[in-house]
Design an enzyme around this catalytic site. Structure first.
Site, PDB file in Angstrom:
ATOM      1  CD  GLU A 269      -1.022   1.042   3.576  1.00 12.53           C
ATOM      2  OE1 GLU A 269      -1.343   1.734   3.729  1.00 12.53           O
ATOM      3  OE2 GLU A 269      -1.210   0.690   4.783  1.00 12.53           O
TER       4      GLU A 269
ATOM      5  CE  LYS B   7       0.091   2.285  14.799  1.00 14.22           C
ATOM      6  NZ  LYS B   7       0.267   2.070  13.696  1.00 14.22           N
TER       7      LYS B   7
END
Ligand code: PSU
Ligand code: MN
Length: 304
Positions: free
Chosen positions: A22, A156
């Protein structure tokens, strides 16, 4: 409407392993120049491990699969590059703009090009406080429909990890802990949440991908690969820093698509670059695994 480099096209046509990468992680996930160095290194790791890298972005309005060194430099340094998730694709394409693709839009473009394995750092997910903000990344809805395996280091704790796992279950997305029973939390190997499933080899991951798609179950697979122990930031240490970054974001009133890039940048600032080192280490680690999975999956496909 896609531009695919000759190298990637040839590899796909001859059944060679290809790994999508990406570009939001380059343009909006890391500072310059570490971002472009990371992008180059990760492409090299994919090559050294027997697969062809295909970094994906929108350049001058063209969705582009496979980027040149100049393209990577532009994405890493040009302030005009827009963060492009699914809803932003028609905007940048119709206006001829440059866009860095998120997990969601990279998955979609990879699938259009015929690429089944994608390596990144962290997924988007359900944000903390989503019960009032409604902030749930389009990465999750994309995983429910687009048949690409995403190798990441978990999510996260800027996100609500428990709610993200619940949402992935609802959406029918298999989530594999790679070599672990615990779902990893990006900077840390632990999260306090069990990994819903486990795989211990690239062959096991490839077999699950093949089984899912042969059953007609379209949609993605999450491969959650824990950060190497020597690079991890312990959960309690990074937890306090993430809380501080979230507090700063609230005070500044930052929300929507700017939330994730702000938090990533703020965590790098607060840790004086320590988090950036960990981030780069885990992406490199994922690139090795992604290439191995792509090789296994290409091997399975060729025997069919
Ligand atoms: N998490 C990271 N680094 C990143 C991102 C997420 O640790 O660079 C990026 C990815 O491109 C992901 C996107 O798809 O942020 C999610 O943004 P949002 O929450 O706005 O959907
Ligand atoms: Mn969001």
């Amino acid at each position: 409407m896609l531009t695919v480099t000759d190298e990637v096209r040839d590899a796909l046509e001859s059944g060679q392993p290809v790994v999508a990468l990406e570009s939001t992680i380059i343009s909006h996930g890391m500072p310059y120049p570490q971002n472009v160095e990371m992008a180059r290194t990760v492409e090299g790791i994919v090559r050294d491990n027997g697969a062809v890298p295909a970094t994906i972005a929108v350049l001058h309005g063209r969705p582009t699969i496979g980027l040149s060194a100049d393209d990577l430099e532009l994405l890493a340094s040009d302030e005009s590059v827009i963060k492009v998730s699914i809803r932003d694709l028609p905007y940048v394409v119709s206006r001829g703009l440059h866009g860095a693709t998120t997990v969601a839009s990279t998955m979609r473009l990879a699938a259009l090009a015929g690429i089944g394995v994608f390596v990144t750092g962290g997924l988007g997910g359900v944000h903390r406080g989503a019960e009032t903000s409604y902030d749930v990344s389009a990465d999750l809805t994309e995983l429910s429909t687009t048949s690409v395996a995403v190798v990441c280091a978990g999510v996260k704790s800027i996100l609500d990890i428990g709610l993200t796992l619940e949402k992935l279950e609802t959406l029918g997305v298999p989530v594999l802990g790679y070599g672990t029973d615990e779902f990893p939390s990006f900077f840390s190997r632990s999260s306090g949440f069990a990994a819903p499933m486990r795989a211990d080899s690239p062959a096991e991951v490839a077999a699950l991908m093949a089984a899912k798609w042969e059953l007609g179950l379209s949609g993605g697979v999450v491969v959650a690969n824990p950060i190497p122990a020597e690079s991890e930031i312990p959960a309690d240490e990074i937890g306090a820093i993430i809380d501080q970054a979230l507090g700063d974001m609230d005070r500044l009133g930052i929300r929507g698509k700017d939330a994730t890039p702000y938090l990533l940048g703020r965590i790098v600032e607060i840790t004086s670059g320590e988090s950036l080192k960990a981030n780069i280490a885990l992406v490199e680690h994922n690139a090795r695994l992604g290439a191995a999975i792509a090789r296994e999956y290409a091997g399975l496909s060729s025997r069919r």
